[in-house]
Design a protein around this motif. Structure first.
Motif, PDB file in Angstrom:
ATOM      1  N   MET A  73      16.788  -2.523 -11.617  1.00 14.40           N
ATOM      2  CA  MET A  73      16.539  -3.579 -10.635  1.00 14.40           C
ATOM      3  C   MET A  73      15.278  -4.362 -11.014  1.00 14.40           C
ATOM      4  N   THR A  74      15.110  -5.511 -10.376  1.00 11.24           N
ATOM      5  CA  THR A  74      13.950  -6.376 -10.616  1.00 11.24           C
ATOM      6  C   THR A  74      12.965  -6.203  -9.473  1.00 11.24           C
ATOM      7  N   PHE A  75      11.731  -5.828  -9.812  1.00 13.46           N
ATOM      8  CA  PHE A  75      10.706  -5.568  -8.819  1.00 13.46           C
ATOM      9  C   PHE A  75       9.559  -6.555  -8.965  1.00 13.46           C
ATOM     10  N   GLY A  76       8.890  -6.831  -7.859  1.00 16.48           N
ATOM     11  CA  GLY A  76       7.729  -7.704  -7.847  1.00 16.48           C
ATOM     12  C   GLY A  76       6.504  -6.913  -7.455  1.00 16.48           C
ATOM     13  N   GLY A  77       5.704  -6.564  -8.426  1.00 16.79           N
ATOM     14  CA  GLY A  77       4.496  -5.793  -8.133  1.00 16.79           C
ATOM     15  C   GLY A  77       4.825  -4.510  -7.401  1.00 16.79           C
ATOM     16  N   ASP A  78       4.033  -4.218  -6.372  1.00 16.20           N
ATOM     17  CA  ASP A  78       4.227  -3.002  -5.579  1.00 16.20           C
ATOM     18  C   ASP A  78       4.819  -3.302  -4.216  1.00 16.20           C
ATOM     19  N   ARG A  79       5.437  -4.503  -4.074  1.00 11.16           N
ATOM     20  CA  ARG A  79       5.849  -4.865  -2.719  1.00 11.16           C
ATOM     21  C   ARG A  79       7.276  -5.342  -2.564  1.00 11.16           C
ATOM     22  N   SER A  80       8.050  -5.496  -3.640  1.00 14.05           N
ATOM     23  CA  SER A  80       9.362  -6.114  -3.435  1.00 14.05           C
ATOM     24  C   SER A  80      10.389  -5.746  -4.498  1.00 14.05           C
ATOM     25  N   VAL A  81      11.638  -5.918  -4.093  1.00 16.90           N
ATOM     26  CA  VAL A  81      12.775  -5.840  -5.000  1.00 16.90           C
ATOM     27  C   VAL A  81      13.530  -7.158  -4.832  1.00 16.90           C
ATOM     28  N   GLN A 139       0.818  -1.208   0.000  1.00 16.17           N
ATOM     29  CA  GLN A 139       0.000   0.000   0.000  1.00 16.17           C
ATOM     30  C   GLN A 139       0.860   1.271   0.000  1.00 16.17           C
ATOM     31  N   SER A 140       2.168   1.118   0.175  1.00 17.84           N
ATOM     32  CA  SER A 140       3.059   2.279   0.159  1.00 17.84           C
ATOM     33  C   SER A 140       3.416   2.618  -1.289  1.00 17.84           C
ATOM     34  N   SER A 141       3.999   3.779  -1.476  1.00 24.01           N
ATOM     35  CA  SER A 141       4.465   4.194  -2.808  1.00 24.01           C
ATOM     36  C   SER A 141       5.946   3.869  -3.007  1.00 24.01           C
ATOM     37  N   LEU A 142       6.529   3.131  -2.082  1.00 19.96           N
ATOM     38  CA  LEU A 142       7.975   2.903  -2.110  1.00 19.96           C
ATOM     39  C   LEU A 142       8.464   2.215  -3.384  1.00 19.96           C
ATOM     40  N   VAL A 143       7.860   1.103  -3.763  1.00 19.79           N
ATOM     41  CA  VAL A 143       8.362   0.376  -4.930  1.00 19.79           C
ATOM     42  C   VAL A 143       8.222   1.221  -6.194  1.00 19.79           C
ATOM     43  N   SER A 144       7.155   1.978  -6.279  1.00 16.69           N
ATOM     44  CA  SER A 144       6.988   2.892  -7.409  1.00 16.69           C
ATOM     45  C   SER A 144       8.123   3.924  -7.441  1.00 16.69           C
ATOM     46  N   GLU A 145       8.450   4.464  -6.290  1.00 20.40           N
ATOM     47  CA  GLU A 145       9.560   5.425  -6.197  1.00 20.40           C
ATOM     48  C   GLU A 145      10.875   4.749  -6.549  1.00 20.40           C
ATOM     49  N   GLU A 155      24.824  -2.370  -2.821  1.00 17.45           N
ATOM     50  CA  GLU A 155      24.660  -1.975  -1.419  1.00 17.45           C
ATOM     51  C   GLU A 155      24.222  -0.528  -1.223  1.00 17.45           C
ATOM     52  N   ASP A 156      24.812   0.406  -1.950  1.00 17.67           N
ATOM     53  CA  ASP A 156      24.436   1.808  -1.757  1.00 17.67           C
ATOM     54  C   ASP A 156      22.971   2.036  -2.111  1.00 17.67           C
ATOM     55  N   ASP A 157      22.518   1.426  -3.213  1.00 18.14           N
ATOM     56  CA  ASP A 157      21.124   1.563  -3.626  1.00 18.14           C
ATOM     57  C   ASP A 157      20.193   0.912  -2.598  1.00 18.14           C
ATOM     58  N   VAL A 158      20.576  -0.252  -2.113  1.00 14.74           N
ATOM     59  CA  VAL A 158      19.745  -0.960  -1.134  1.00 14.74           C
ATOM     60  C   VAL A 158      19.688  -0.174   0.174  1.00 14.74           C
ATOM     61  N   ARG A 159      20.794   0.427   0.576  1.00 12.67           N
ATOM     62  CA  ARG A 159      20.777   1.272   1.782  1.00 12.67           C
ATOM     63  C   ARG A 159      19.781   2.429   1.617  1.00 12.67           C
ATOM     64  N   GLN A 160      19.768   3.023   0.429  1.00 11.83           N
ATOM     65  CA  GLN A 160      18.835   4.124   0.183  1.00 11.83           C
ATOM     66  C   GLN A 160      17.387   3.620   0.252  1.00 11.83           C
ATOM     67  N   MET A 161      17.131   2.453  -0.311  1.00 13.45           N
ATOM     68  CA  MET A 161      15.787   1.868  -0.245  1.00 13.45           C
ATOM     69  C   MET A 161      15.371   1.618   1.206  1.00 13.45           C
TER      70      MET A 161
END
Length: 143
Positions: free
Chosen positions: A100-108, A86-92, A118-124
């Motif tokens: 990166m590879t995303f799963g719907g609106d809930r995962s990377v 329900q968050s906008s995080l994956v969209s952002e 690592e730097d990108d994941v830290r930001q996420m």
């Protein structure tokens, strides 16, 4: 000083993973804890199980959303980082990290045979752990 107390139930779940997946999940867990520890905006983390997955949430109310990590049972990768759909995080994240590879609106999703960005994941992780606080700041700025 750690801002999170280890949860034996979570550690037991992690111990049940294959060696490769366990190492990857422990790396994500370390990034979550280090990211939380490096930001005063996050505060203390709680480690728990949600849906049987290792999960990390801020104790401070209305500051962040839960981050879950687990092996990936889809074809998208070998392990993944999950947030509330329900968050906008994956969209952002899609806009910030289009490769990166995303799963719907809930995962990377990540592969064991590819280095973790690592730097990108830290930001996420930081975006997730401060999601509600930042959303409230955006609303206030728009008012």
């Amino acid at each position: 000083m750690s801002k999170m107390q280890d949860n034996p139930d979570v550690l037991s779940v992690i111990d049940g993973y294959s060696d490769e997946v366990r190492a990857a999940i422990l790396k994500l867990r370390t990034l979550i804890v280090e990211t939380a520890n490096s930001s005063d905006a996050v505060g203390t983390l709680e480690e728990t199980l949600k849906w049987g997955q290792p999960s990390y949430l801020t104790i401070r109310p209305k500051s962040g959303t839960t981050v879950r990590i687990d092996r990936d049972t889809s074809d998208a990768g070998d392990y993944a980082l999950y947030v509330n759909c329900q968050s906008s995080l994956v969209s952002e994240w899609r806009g910030l990290f289009p490769d990166m590879t995303f799963g719907g609106d809930r995962s990377v999703h990540f592969r064991l045979d590819t280095a973790l960005p690592e730097d990108d994941v830290r930001q996420m992780i930081l975006m997730a752990l401060t999601y509600h606080a930042n959303k409230n700041k955006r609303k206030t700025a728009l008012s």
